[in-house]
Write a protein that holds these residues in place. Structure first.
Motif, mmCIF file in Angstrom:
data_model
loop_
_atom_site.group_PDB
_atom_site.id
_atom_site.type_symbol
_atom_site.label_atom_id
_atom_site.label_comp_id
_atom_site.label_asym_id
_atom_site.label_seq_id
_atom_site.Cartn_x
_atom_site.Cartn_y
_atom_site.Cartn_z
ATOM 1 N N MET A 1 35.361 34.836 49.146
ATOM 2 C CA MET A 1 34.758 35.810 48.232
ATOM 3 C C MET A 1 34.828 35.276 46.798
ATOM 4 O O MET A 1 35.843 34.756 46.365
ATOM 5 C CB MET A 1 35.484 37.157 48.321
ATOM 6 C CG MET A 1 34.902 38.236 47.402
ATOM 7 S SD MET A 1 35.882 39.775 47.398
ATOM 8 C CE MET A 1 35.706 40.280 49.099
ATOM 9 N N LEU A 5 34.047 39.056 42.167
ATOM 10 C CA LEU A 5 33.915 40.166 43.108
ATOM 11 C C LEU A 5 35.276 40.565 43.655
ATOM 12 O O LEU A 5 35.530 41.749 43.905
ATOM 13 C CB LEU A 5 32.969 39.776 44.247
ATOM 14 C CG LEU A 5 31.512 39.528 43.858
ATOM 15 C CD1 LEU A 5 30.705 39.102 45.089
ATOM 16 C CD2 LEU A 5 30.904 40.785 43.251
ATOM 17 N N ARG A 6 36.143 39.579 43.845
ATOM 18 C CA ARG A 6 37.493 39.867 44.333
ATOM 19 C C ARG A 6 38.260 40.729 43.330
ATOM 20 O O ARG A 6 38.960 41.682 43.702
ATOM 21 C CB ARG A 6 38.225 38.545 44.577
ATOM 22 C CG ARG A 6 39.714 38.674 44.888
ATOM 23 C CD ARG A 6 39.978 39.197 46.274
ATOM 24 N NE ARG A 6 41.399 39.293 46.548
ATOM 25 C CZ ARG A 6 42.157 38.277 46.981
ATOM 26 N NH1 ARG A 6 41.607 37.081 47.194
ATOM 27 N NH2 ARG A 6 43.430 38.455 47.226
ATOM 28 N N ALA A 9 36.891 44.241 43.458
ATOM 29 C CA ALA A 9 37.344 44.907 44.680
ATOM 30 C C ALA A 9 38.810 45.314 44.557
ATOM 31 O O ALA A 9 39.201 46.420 44.964
ATOM 32 C CB ALA A 9 37.131 43.991 45.883
ATOM 33 N N ASP A 10 39.626 44.432 43.982
ATOM 34 C CA ASP A 10 41.034 44.755 43.793
ATOM 35 C C ASP A 10 41.210 45.890 42.789
ATOM 36 O O ASP A 10 42.129 46.708 42.916
ATOM 37 C CB ASP A 10 41.799 43.518 43.327
ATOM 38 C CG ASP A 10 42.020 42.519 44.450
ATOM 39 O OD1 ASP A 10 41.833 42.893 45.624
ATOM 40 O OD2 ASP A 10 42.373 41.353 44.146
ATOM 41 N N VAL A 12 39.188 48.426 42.426
ATOM 42 C CA VAL A 12 38.914 49.650 43.187
ATOM 43 C C VAL A 12 40.093 49.986 44.102
ATOM 44 O O VAL A 12 40.501 51.150 44.215
ATOM 45 C CB VAL A 12 37.618 49.498 44.005
ATOM 46 C CG1 VAL A 12 37.409 50.699 44.925
ATOM 47 C CG2 VAL A 12 36.424 49.326 43.071
ATOM 48 N N ARG A 13 40.648 48.982 44.749
ATOM 49 C CA ARG A 13 41.784 49.212 45.638
ATOM 50 C C ARG A 13 42.979 49.774 44.861
ATOM 51 O O ARG A 13 43.665 50.685 45.336
ATOM 52 C CB ARG A 13 42.180 47.914 46.336
ATOM 53 C CG ARG A 13 41.149 47.395 47.332
ATOM 54 C CD ARG A 13 41.700 46.208 48.118
ATOM 55 N NE ARG A 13 40.679 45.598 48.957
ATOM 56 C CZ ARG A 13 39.985 44.515 48.636
ATOM 57 N NH1 ARG A 13 40.233 43.895 47.494
ATOM 58 N NH2 ARG A 13 39.068 44.033 49.438
ATOM 59 N N PHE A 20 46.967 45.794 48.299
ATOM 60 C CA PHE A 20 46.177 44.573 48.221
ATOM 61 C C PHE A 20 47.062 43.469 47.656
ATOM 62 O O PHE A 20 48.132 43.733 47.090
ATOM 63 C CB PHE A 20 44.933 44.760 47.342
ATOM 64 C CG PHE A 20 45.237 45.023 45.893
ATOM 65 C CD1 PHE A 20 45.173 44.005 44.962
ATOM 66 C CD2 PHE A 20 45.580 46.295 45.460
ATOM 67 C CE1 PHE A 20 45.452 44.237 43.619
ATOM 68 C CE2 PHE A 20 45.866 46.542 44.119
ATOM 69 C CZ PHE A 20 45.794 45.510 43.200
#
Length: 227
Positions: A1, A5-6, A9-10, A12-13, A20
């Motif tokens: 990834m 973007l990673r 995404a993290d 949001v997590r 995560f």
């Protein structure tokens, strides 16, 4: 990834309390850069419609400076409790990544609500954002720092209580007196200031209790070392 973007995404997590593993060993600068960017953005949004803010507040510099100071205070208090993985860098990155919820403060509710409704909305924004970020901090201390329940409570609340109590001793009480005494025109933030006064009251009371608990934890750590 892709690392960008990673990071998103993290982000949001983290805000949704999901576990995560960020790749901080290789990409900590990217995580920090994103966190500082969101902190700066929130800082600008917080004062964009404030009629009497200083230029550095309009520029978002106050929020950027605040996260560095807050991270230092949190690190100084939590480090003696012997947490795992809680370096100053990691704490700073975490704090910046929790900045986004503060975007609620930038919603100009007074533009499309009556004053009383805008006051109520601002109080709810204050409570929601504060509760959200404190809960994230507790999860961070537990999951990443591996601290016990009592240590989590102390490491979570003591920095906040000390900051609020210090501000009270320096200047905050004057702002509260102005509001309660009717020394300025009412605004949509007055109820939020009232909640802040209540938080201040409980912080002043809680500070000595938290300091005693903190001392107890430090003594227990020293006794374990000797045994």
């Amino acid at each position: 990834m892709n690392i960008c973007l990673r990071v998103l995404a993290d982000q949001v997590r983290l805000l949704s309390f999901r576990a995560f593993k960020p790749s901080l060993a290789e990409h900590w600068l990217i995580y920090l850069g994103w966190g500082l960017f969101t902190t700066w953005l929130v800082g600008i949004d917080r004062y964009w419609d404030h009629p009497r803010a200083d230029w550095w507040q309009y520029a978002g510099l106050g929020s950027l400076g605040y996260v560095f100071v807050l991270a230092a205070i949190v690190w100084a208090i939590s480090a003696p409790l012997k947490p795992q993985n809680l370096s100053y860098r990691n704490i700073l990155i975490f704090i910046t990544l929790t900045s986004l919820p503060a975007l609620f403060y930038a919603i100009p509710v007074e533009r499309f609500m009556a004053l009383s409704s805008a006051q109520t909305a601002n109080v709810w924004f204050l409570l929601i954002v504060a509760t959200w970020r404190v809960a994230l901090f507790a999860v961070f201390l537990r999951r990443v720092g591996k601290l016990g329940a009592i240590a989590v409570v102390v490491a979570m609340l003591l920095p906040l209580a000390l900051i609020v109590t210090t501000l009270t001793l320096l200047n905050l009480e004057q702002a509260v007196f102005n509001i309660m005494g009717g020394l300025r025109d009412p605004t949509s933030n007055d109820m939020a200031y009232g909640v802040l006064a209540l938080i201040t009251f409980f912080s002043v009371i809680a500070t000595p209790v938290l300091l005693i608990m903190y001392a107890f934890l430090l003594i227990r750590i020293q006794l374990r070392k000797k045994s």
